[in-house]
Design a protein around this motif. Structure first.
Motif, short mmCIF file in Angstrom:
data_model
loop_
_atom_site.label_atom_id
_atom_site.label_comp_id
_atom_site.label_asym_id
_atom_site.label_seq_id
_atom_site.Cartn_x
_atom_site.Cartn_y
_atom_site.Cartn_z
N GLN A 1 -26.82 -19.95 26.19
CA GLN A 1 -27.83 -19.56 27.30
C GLN A 1 -28.55 -18.07 27.11
OE1 GLN A 1 -24.87 -21.17 27.35
NE2 GLN A 1 -24.31 -22.06 29.11
N MET A 2 -27.92 -17.31 26.43
CA MET A 2 -28.66 -15.90 26.39
C MET A 2 -29.79 -15.91 25.64
SD MET A 2 -24.80 -13.94 25.46
CE MET A 2 -24.68 -12.50 26.51
N ALA A 3 -29.89 -16.98 24.69
CA ALA A 3 -31.37 -17.01 24.11
C ALA A 3 -32.37 -17.46 25.10
CB ALA A 3 -31.34 -17.84 22.93
N ASN A 4 -32.10 -17.91 26.37
CA ASN A 4 -33.08 -18.57 27.35
C ASN A 4 -33.06 -17.76 28.44
OD1 ASN A 4 -33.53 -20.79 25.25
ND2 ASN A 4 -31.73 -21.89 26.13
N ASN B 1 -30.04 -9.64 23.56
CA ASN B 1 -29.25 -9.35 22.41
C ASN B 1 -27.62 -9.25 22.90
OD1 ASN B 1 -31.75 -8.48 21.47
ND2 ASN B 1 -30.59 -6.95 19.94
N CYS B 2 -26.86 -9.79 22.04
CA CYS B 2 -25.63 -9.75 22.48
C CYS B 2 -24.41 -9.55 21.44
CB CYS B 2 -25.31 -11.19 23.01
SG CYS B 2 -25.09 -12.60 22.00
N SER C 1 -34.63 -10.16 21.61
CA SER C 1 -35.62 -9.40 21.96
C SER C 1 -35.45 -8.12 23.04
CB SER C 1 -36.87 -10.49 22.75
OG SER C 1 -37.03 -11.45 21.84
N SER C 2 -34.19 -8.07 23.35
CA SER C 2 -33.84 -7.21 24.44
C SER C 2 -33.44 -5.70 23.93
CB SER C 2 -32.77 -7.35 25.32
OG SER C 2 -31.52 -7.74 24.40
#
Length: 328
Positions: free
Chosen positions: A271-274, A280-281, A321-322
């Motif tokens: 879910q972090m990609a959306n 970034n994780c 992208s963060s």
């Protein structure tokens, strides 16, 4: 009408024992015969009689998973991945959201072969009785009588700061739950502090306690951050949900990510990609955790042995992208 092994054997033109061996994956049955029997069983809608299997093999081929009163997105995702992973084996999964002891008693009645326990921040002693048990999320500081699998929270936070330092960031804030009763949140906090000390960066003034792990806690903490006279160039978020609140607050206040502030978060779920900004994780992926948990409990069930009693899995950093280089 219930389809039996006898029905399959009659249609396939083989003995009952051959059908039984084929459906259990026995190498004693030729592969072409096995494929034929499995296809016939599927076409006929055959469902194995678990009670009968139990009488013969003393096994139910069922793994119980205890998931007591947990509502976080990451853990819900992990449960789904565990279910998917078990579906690729000869075992099935039964899920209980009852209190731990009640769930343990229920699974004992069902005679499950093994139990997976989500024990994050559960401050009770568990007696696993005779059923093989593996727990996810138990502090090494506690006494335990069963194998533990967990992510290395401290290392993840250390690596997050290291990564941001490599991008030129020197003003880094940690926004997370600093709860003395939750050893895993404290491990994150300690990992962040160790990295800040290692690289000679500022200390406690760059730490904001969210006092919780949900989206709103992150949003409120980020609001407090924006009230400060001097803003950081980067933020380390303590969890997926917290970081979601951070990102929403920054965007509402016209703070550009990553141009004005870079954000990296603990946890590693798809879910972090959306998110509004693909995040970034750093953390152990839920897929890797699920695979390790499932294959460890099956190995424990079948061999009654695991190489290690306490396994901390190594986190992985995912770039999206963060985060960007700090402005000079």
């Amino acid at each position: 009408m219930n389809i039996t092994i006898k029905d399959i054997a009659t249609l396939a033109g083989v003995s009952y024992s051959t059908v039984s061996k084929a459906l259990n994956g026995s190498p004693l049955v030729k592969e072409d015969t096995k494929r034929k029997i499995v296809e016939i069983a599927k076409e006929m809608g055959y469902e194995p009689n678990i009670a009968a299997q139990r009488l013969v093999s003393k096994n139910t081929k069922i793994i119980g998973l205890i998931w007591p009163t947990i509502e976080r997105t990451v853990l819900a995702t992990l449960v789904t991945k565990i279910s998917d992973e078990i579906a690729n084996t000869s075992y099935s999964m039964v899920l209980s959201v009852d209190p731990i002891q009640k769930a343990m008693d229920t699974f004992k009645k069902f005679q499950v072969d093994g139990i997976i326990l989500f024990e994050e921040n559960v401050n009770i002693d568990i007696n696993p009785n005779s059923t093989p048990l593996i727990a996810y999320g138990v502090s090494r500081q506690r006494n335990y009588q069963y194998p533990i699998i967990d992510a290395n929270h401290e290392q993840a936070m250390y690596e997050a700061v290291h990564y941001l330092y490599g991008l030129g960031h020197r003003n880094i804030t940690y926004i997370g739950d600093i709860s003395p009763i939750d050893p895993f949140q404290m491990e994150k906090y300690e990992g962040f502090k160790k990295a800040m000390d290692k690289f000679g960066l500022a200390g406690d003034e760059y730490i904001i306690d969210t006092r919780g792990l949900d989206w709103y806690n992150g949003y409120v903490a980020a609001t407090k951050l924006l009230e400060l006279n001097s803003l950081p160039t980067a933020i380390v978020g303590g969890s997926y949900d917290i970081s979601g609140g951070i990102i929403r607050c920054l965007k509402e206040n016209n703070v550009s990510i990553p141009e004005d502030i870079s954000v990296i978060s603990y946890d590693n779920i798809p879910q972090m990609a959306n998110m509004e900004i693909p995040l970034n994780c750093i953390g152990v992926s839920v897929e890797a955790l699920a695979s390790e948990i499932v294959h460890s409990i099956i190995n424990l069930v079948e061999t009654e042995n695991l190489e290690t009693q306490y396994k901390k899995m190594t986190p992985t950093l995912i770039e999206r992208s963060s985060c960007a280089y700090a402005r000079t």
